[in-house]
Design a protein around this motif. Structure first.
Motif, mmCIF file in Angstrom:
data_model
loop_
_atom_site.group_PDB
_atom_site.id
_atom_site.type_symbol
_atom_site.label_atom_id
_atom_site.label_comp_id
_atom_site.label_asym_id
_atom_site.label_seq_id
_atom_site.Cartn_x
_atom_site.Cartn_y
_atom_site.Cartn_z
ATOM 1 N N PHE A 150 0.802 -1.218 0.000
ATOM 2 C CA PHE A 150 0.000 0.000 0.000
ATOM 3 C C PHE A 150 0.839 1.275 0.000
ATOM 4 N N THR A 151 2.084 1.187 0.410
ATOM 5 C CA THR A 151 2.843 2.420 0.639
ATOM 6 C C THR A 151 4.063 2.614 -0.258
ATOM 7 N N THR A 152 4.380 1.633 -1.117
ATOM 8 C CA THR A 152 5.568 1.752 -1.968
ATOM 9 C C THR A 152 5.224 1.423 -3.411
ATOM 10 N N SER A 153 6.180 1.701 -4.288
ATOM 11 C CA SER A 153 6.018 1.362 -5.704
ATOM 12 C C SER A 153 6.229 -0.127 -5.916
ATOM 13 N N GLY A 154 5.864 -0.607 -7.113
ATOM 14 C CA GLY A 154 6.015 -2.023 -7.420
ATOM 15 C C GLY A 154 7.457 -2.492 -7.336
ATOM 16 N N ARG A 155 8.384 -1.665 -7.791
ATOM 17 C CA ARG A 155 9.796 -2.051 -7.766
ATOM 18 C C ARG A 155 10.319 -2.152 -6.330
ATOM 19 N N THR A 156 9.953 -1.193 -5.501
ATOM 20 C CA THR A 156 10.369 -1.247 -4.095
ATOM 21 C C THR A 156 9.757 -2.458 -3.407
ATOM 22 N N TYR A 157 8.506 -2.728 -3.714
ATOM 23 C CA TYR A 157 7.825 -3.893 -3.145
ATOM 24 C C TYR A 157 8.544 -5.185 -3.537
ATOM 25 N N MET A 158 9.047 -5.241 -4.756
ATOM 26 C CA MET A 158 9.789 -6.416 -5.215
ATOM 27 C C MET A 158 11.043 -6.625 -4.375
ATOM 28 N N TRP A 159 11.807 -5.553 -4.143
ATOM 29 C CA TRP A 159 13.042 -5.667 -3.372
ATOM 30 C C TRP A 159 12.761 -6.044 -1.922
ATOM 31 N N ILE A 160 11.691 -5.517 -1.368
ATOM 32 C CA ILE A 160 11.310 -5.899 -0.009
ATOM 33 C C ILE A 160 10.979 -7.387 0.038
ATOM 34 N N SER A 161 10.275 -7.874 -0.975
ATOM 35 C CA SER A 161 9.916 -9.297 -1.026
ATOM 36 C C SER A 161 11.163 -10.169 -1.116
ATOM 37 N N ILE A 162 12.139 -9.737 -1.921
ATOM 38 C CA ILE A 162 13.388 -10.492 -2.045
ATOM 39 C C ILE A 162 14.130 -10.522 -0.708
ATOM 40 N N LEU A 163 14.170 -9.381 -0.025
ATOM 41 C CA LEU A 163 14.840 -9.320 1.274
ATOM 42 C C LEU A 163 14.158 -10.236 2.288
ATOM 43 N N LEU A 164 12.836 -10.307 2.241
ATOM 44 C CA LEU A 164 12.117 -11.189 3.161
ATOM 45 C C LEU A 164 12.431 -12.659 2.885
ATOM 46 N N VAL A 165 12.522 -13.018 1.596
ATOM 47 C CA VAL A 165 12.866 -14.395 1.244
ATOM 48 C C VAL A 165 14.274 -14.727 1.734
ATOM 49 N N LEU A 166 15.205 -13.783 1.580
ATOM 50 C CA LEU A 166 16.557 -13.995 2.099
ATOM 51 C C LEU A 166 16.538 -14.152 3.619
ATOM 52 N N LEU A 167 15.692 -13.379 4.264
ATOM 53 C CA LEU A 167 15.550 -13.484 5.720
ATOM 54 C C LEU A 167 14.996 -14.854 6.112
#
Length: 229
Positions: A150-167
Motif C-alpha cells: 500500500f505504501t511503496t512502488s512495485g519495484r520497491t515492493y519487489m526488493w522488499i519481497s526479495i529481502l524477506l525471502v533472504l531473511l
C-alpha cells in the motif's frame, strides 16, 4: 463489492494458485516423509519452504500479482479507488477479505497435499493446531506485505519481497545450525498440547497484533501518499 469484482474478473488464480500450492505441499510432504523414514531431524529446507510458501498463502495469484513490477498495478489500483472516491479504510477491508479468501483457498490445497503424503503422526485436532500455528505466522508476514503493497512502488515492493525471502533462508539456516527446527518444533507442540498449545495462541495473537499495527500505519501513510507517476 471490491473483492467480488476482483475475484470474478481476474480468475488466473484458479489455475496458478492450486498448481503452486499443490506442488509446494507435495514437496514439503515428501521431505517430511523421507526424514521420518530415516528417523532423522527434519531437513532445514522444509523450514525455508514453510516460511516462504505460508507467506504467499495470503495472496491470490492474479494478473495484478504477476504484473505489479512492470505496471505497478497496486499503485494504479489505489489511484483508481481514490478517484472514485473510496475511503482508504474500505480499501484496506477489501484487502483483508482478499487475504482471508486466499488463506482459505491456498491453505486447503497446501495442507491437504502435505497431509495426503505424510500424516505427521497427528490426529485431526493436532493437525488443525499445526495449521493454526502457521496461520498466525502467515498473518504476521502478510501484515508486512500489505504495508509495503500500500505504501511503496512495485519495484520497491519487489526488493522488499526479495529481502524477506533472504531473511527466511537465514532463519532456516540459523535454526538448522542451532539444532532447533521450526517445523519440527511446531509439530511437537501441536502433538503435546493440542488446542492448549502456547505456540499456536502466541503466533495467532502476535500475527493479529502485527497485522493490525502494520495496517494502521499503512492507512496513515497512504492518506498522505501521492499516487501519481
Amino acid at each position: 463489492m471490491i473483492i467480488k469484482k476482483e475475484l470474478s474478473t481476474d480468475r488466473v488464480y484458479l489455475i496458478w494458485g492450486p498448481l503452486f500450492m499443490a506442488y509446494a505441499g507435495a514437496m514439503i510432504g515428501l521431505m517430511m516423509y523421507g526424514r521420518s523414514e530415516q528417523k532423522d531431524h527434519l531437513n532445514p529446507v522444509i523450514d525455508f519452504l514453510m516460511l516462504t510458501v505460508l507467506s504467499l498463502a495470503g495472496i491470490l495469484f492474479s494478473r495484478r500479482s504477476f504484473n505489479y513490477i512492470k505496471d505497478d498495478t497496486y499503485t494504479r489500483m489505489l489511484f483508481y479507488y481514490r478517484t472514485m472516491p473510496i475511503p482508504v479504510e474500505t480499501v484496506m477491508k477489501s484487502r483483508f477479505l482478499h487475504m482471508i479468501a486466499a488463506f482459505l483457498f491456498n491453505g486447503v490445497i497446501l495442507f491437504t497435499a502435505i497431509r495426503l503424503i505424510f500424516d505427521m503422526n497427528m490426529n485431526g485436532l493436532q493437525f488443525a493446531v499445526f495449521i493454526l500455528t502457521w496461520l498466525g505466522y502467515a498473518i504476521a508476514v502478510n501484515g508486512i506485505f500489505i504495508f509495503f503493497e500500500f505504501t511503496t512502488s512495485g519495484r520497491t515492493y519487489m526488493w522488499i519481497s526479495i529481502l524477506l525471502v533472504l531473511l527466511f533462508g537465514l532463519t532456516a539456516a540459523i535454526s538448522a545450525i542451532s539444532g532447533f527446527g521450526l517445523t519440527e518444533y511446531s509439530m511437537q507442540m501441536s502433538r503435546k498440547h493440542g488446542m492448549l498449545s502456547p505456540l499456536m495462541w502466541g503466533t495467532l495473537l502476535g500475527g493479529g497484533l502485527l497485522l493490525a499495527g502494520f495496517s494502521t500505519l499503512a492507512i496513515r501513510k497512504l492518506s498522505r501518499r501521492s499516487l501519481r507517476g
